[in-house]
Structure formats: C-alpha cells, structure tokens
Design a protein around this motif. Sequence first.
Motif, PDB file in Angstrom:
ATOM      1  N   GLU A 111     -39.290 -12.812 -52.217  1.00 47.80           N
ATOM      2  CA  GLU A 111     -40.124 -11.752 -51.657  1.00 47.80           C
ATOM      3  C   GLU A 111     -41.223 -11.318 -52.619  1.00 47.80           C
ATOM      4  O   GLU A 111     -42.265 -10.822 -52.196  1.00 47.80           O
ATOM      5  CB  GLU A 111     -39.286 -10.497 -51.339  1.00 47.80           C
ATOM      6  CG  GLU A 111     -38.138 -10.717 -50.395  1.00 47.80           C
ATOM      7  CD  GLU A 111     -36.839 -10.965 -51.151  1.00 47.80           C
ATOM      8  OE1 GLU A 111     -35.805 -10.420 -50.727  1.00 47.80           O
ATOM      9  OE2 GLU A 111     -36.868 -11.694 -52.157  1.00 47.80           O
ATOM     10  N   ASP A 163     -47.945  -9.069 -39.005  1.00 42.31           N
ATOM     11  CA  ASP A 163     -48.503  -9.365 -40.322  1.00 42.31           C
ATOM     12  C   ASP A 163     -47.981 -10.701 -40.837  1.00 42.31           C
ATOM     13  O   ASP A 163     -46.789 -10.993 -40.690  1.00 42.31           O
ATOM     14  CB  ASP A 163     -48.125  -8.251 -41.303  1.00 42.31           C
ATOM     15  CG  ASP A 163     -48.753  -8.456 -42.669  1.00 42.31           C
ATOM     16  OD1 ASP A 163     -49.936  -8.108 -42.836  1.00 42.31           O
ATOM     17  OD2 ASP A 163     -48.059  -8.976 -43.566  1.00 42.31           O
ATOM     18  N   ASP A 165     -47.195 -11.691 -43.720  1.00 41.10           N
ATOM     19  CA  ASP A 165     -46.141 -11.524 -44.710  1.00 41.10           C
ATOM     20  C   ASP A 165     -45.049 -10.550 -44.261  1.00 41.10           C
ATOM     21  O   ASP A 165     -44.141 -10.233 -45.032  1.00 41.10           O
ATOM     22  CB  ASP A 165     -46.736 -11.033 -46.038  1.00 41.10           C
ATOM     23  CG  ASP A 165     -47.576 -12.098 -46.718  1.00 41.10           C
ATOM     24  OD1 ASP A 165     -47.179 -13.283 -46.674  1.00 41.10           O
ATOM     25  OD2 ASP A 165     -48.635 -11.761 -47.277  1.00 41.10           O
ATOM     26  N   ARG A 167     -45.314  -7.318 -43.556  1.00 43.45           N
ATOM     27  CA  ARG A 167     -45.429  -5.999 -44.178  1.00 43.45           C
ATOM     28  C   ARG A 167     -45.854  -4.967 -43.132  1.00 43.45           C
ATOM     29  O   ARG A 167     -46.671  -5.245 -42.269  1.00 43.45           O
ATOM     30  CB  ARG A 167     -46.425  -6.025 -45.337  1.00 43.45           C
ATOM     31  CG  ARG A 167     -46.091  -7.071 -46.388  1.00 43.45           C
ATOM     32  CD  ARG A 167     -46.992  -6.962 -47.611  1.00 43.45           C
ATOM     33  NE  ARG A 167     -46.596  -5.813 -48.430  1.00 43.45           N
ATOM     34  CZ  ARG A 167     -47.406  -4.827 -48.801  1.00 43.45           C
ATOM     35  NH1 ARG A 167     -48.676  -4.824 -48.392  1.00 43.45           N
ATOM     36  NH2 ARG A 167     -46.980  -3.846 -49.566  1.00 43.45           N
ATOM     37  N   ARG A 176     -43.244  -9.403 -49.129  1.00 42.56           N
ATOM     38  CA  ARG A 176     -43.116 -10.523 -48.193  1.00 42.56           C
ATOM     39  C   ARG A 176     -41.728 -10.523 -47.564  1.00 42.56           C
ATOM     40  O   ARG A 176     -40.736 -10.224 -48.228  1.00 42.56           O
ATOM     41  CB  ARG A 176     -43.325 -11.839 -48.963  1.00 42.56           C
ATOM     42  CG  ARG A 176     -43.358 -13.101 -48.141  1.00 42.56           C
ATOM     43  CD  ARG A 176     -43.510 -14.317 -49.070  1.00 42.56           C
ATOM     44  NE  ARG A 176     -44.740 -14.254 -49.861  1.00 42.56           N
ATOM     45  CZ  ARG A 176     -44.776 -13.971 -51.164  1.00 42.56           C
ATOM     46  NH1 ARG A 176     -43.662 -13.724 -51.829  1.00 42.56           N
ATOM     47  NH2 ARG A 176     -45.930 -13.939 -51.816  1.00 42.56           N
ATOM     48  N   ARG A 177     -41.676 -10.870 -46.282  1.00 42.42           N
ATOM     49  CA  ARG A 177     -40.391 -11.013 -45.599  1.00 42.42           C
ATOM     50  C   ARG A 177     -40.364 -12.347 -44.849  1.00 42.42           C
ATOM     51  O   ARG A 177     -41.400 -12.934 -44.567  1.00 42.42           O
ATOM     52  CB  ARG A 177     -40.161  -9.858 -44.623  1.00 42.42           C
ATOM     53  CG  ARG A 177     -40.002  -8.506 -45.319  1.00 42.42           C
ATOM     54  CD  ARG A 177     -39.698  -7.396 -44.323  1.00 42.42           C
ATOM     55  NE  ARG A 177     -39.489  -6.125 -45.012  1.00 42.42           N
ATOM     56  CZ  ARG A 177     -40.450  -5.269 -45.321  1.00 42.42           C
ATOM     57  NH1 ARG A 177     -41.718  -5.546 -44.985  1.00 42.42           N
ATOM     58  NH2 ARG A 177     -40.171  -4.142 -45.935  1.00 42.42           N
TER      59      ARG A 177
END
Length: 260
Positions: A111, A163, A165, A167, A176-177
Amino acid sequence: MSRPHAHFRTAVVWEVLREALDDRAKAAGRETLDVLDTGGGTGNFAVPVARLGHRVTVVDPSPDALFALERRATEEGVAGRVRGVQGDAHGLFDVAERGGYDVVLCHGVLEYVDDPAEGLRNVAAALRPGGGTLSVLTAGLGGAVLSRALAGHFTEARRALTDPDGRWGGGDPVPRRFTPERLASLVAANGLEVGAVHGVRVFADLVPGALVDAEPGATEALARLEEAVAELPAFQSVAAHLHVLARTREGSAPFADEVR
C-alpha cells in the motif's frame, strides 16, 4: 500456541500462516525455517513465528519499531531467533539475502511503496529458488468503500470506488488499495502460484468495540466468523484487508517475470 496481538483481527492470517510454515518445514525436511518479514515493525507476526522455532529477519524503515521489536522478542524469550534491520522493500537486498528465505511475509507494505510491482518483485526474489512461500497482506478497496458509506461519507465512498488507487480523498492515510483480482494478478505475474486468497477483517472493523466487549465469548465468536467467510469471494470483495498465500512454481525462479 497463542495468536498474534489483536488476534480476532489477525486470526485468519495467523492460522493460514502457521499451517503454511508447517507445510514448508515438512517439504524442506527440517524443523527450523529462515523467515523474512518485510515491514514487520514491532513483531506482531515475527515474534509468534519465532516462538514456533523459526529464525526471523525483520526489515523495517522505523528505528523506533525495531527497538520495540527487540524489546518484545527479549520479553518473549526469542531474542536469539529474531533479528531486526533497518531498510525497506526498494533497497531490500542491501540488508537481506537474495534467494535466502523459505518464507517471506509482506504485510502492510504494498500500500505504501512507490512501486508495488517492484516491491513485490523484490520480496519474491528473496525466496529460495528451490521452494518458498510468500504471504502478502494489503488494504482492500471494498472494505474502504463500505466503511466510508456506513459512516455516512457517501461522496468519499464513491470516490474510493472510482479512484485508480482506491483513495477516498486527500485526507486518506492509505496511498493505495487493492481488489482481490488485482492483488492475485500482481502476485502471479512475479512467477508465483497463488494458493489461496482470504478476506481479512470483514466485520472486525465495522462492529463497535463495545458490543464485542459486552458479550462473553464475543471476541472468539467474531474470530470464528471471520475465518468462516475468509475464503468466500462475496466477502473478500468487502474485506478491509486482503491476504494472498503463494508459493514458487516448481522449476522456476519467482523473480523472472516482469509485471506489464
């Protein structure tokens, strides 16, 4: 053997990891494994792994965390089996041995690194070419969307959903996820065979602590519920964290492939 700290939150990962360590030890024909814990911090996993009899090297950028790790390992009587070194995934082989570990933990790292593909290539390259196991734990996109929505932050939930990333806004502390599909693909692209994907903390971050504390046995019941849904795709998609267990493919180097 007790579970790591805050065990109802980490129960799924710990049970899977403990079984993987046993399997790897049997395959290697020895009781003691060499384990690398990247981003291992204060030793939430490293110390319990050392209590199983394995040698653990913890790489973390925080000197404060490494100091706490040393103190914790001493208190638990495993100081001789835990070594902490300051470093990160980008410069991993400045402080760790390439191809020198039976098991590598990469928990809460992807992440935050600038390039998760590079970070994963490095941790995969730390595995022994003849056989190794990788445990990856990251923040999950679906869990963040669900959490923001249940808190009434609907615009932020939609922003996280769209998004690139994952977010929810400028104040989001997580850079980041990942979705289960994206994380599994990233692991597989590095020459590793994905053995299992688990949803972690599906309910634990959503249930008020007062409810858990008020009912006798609720903590263990919640841990069992988390374990029951961990491998169900419907629940993985809304988990706060995602866990992937992977292993090197027979006859291949785990760091040969590039992520496109």
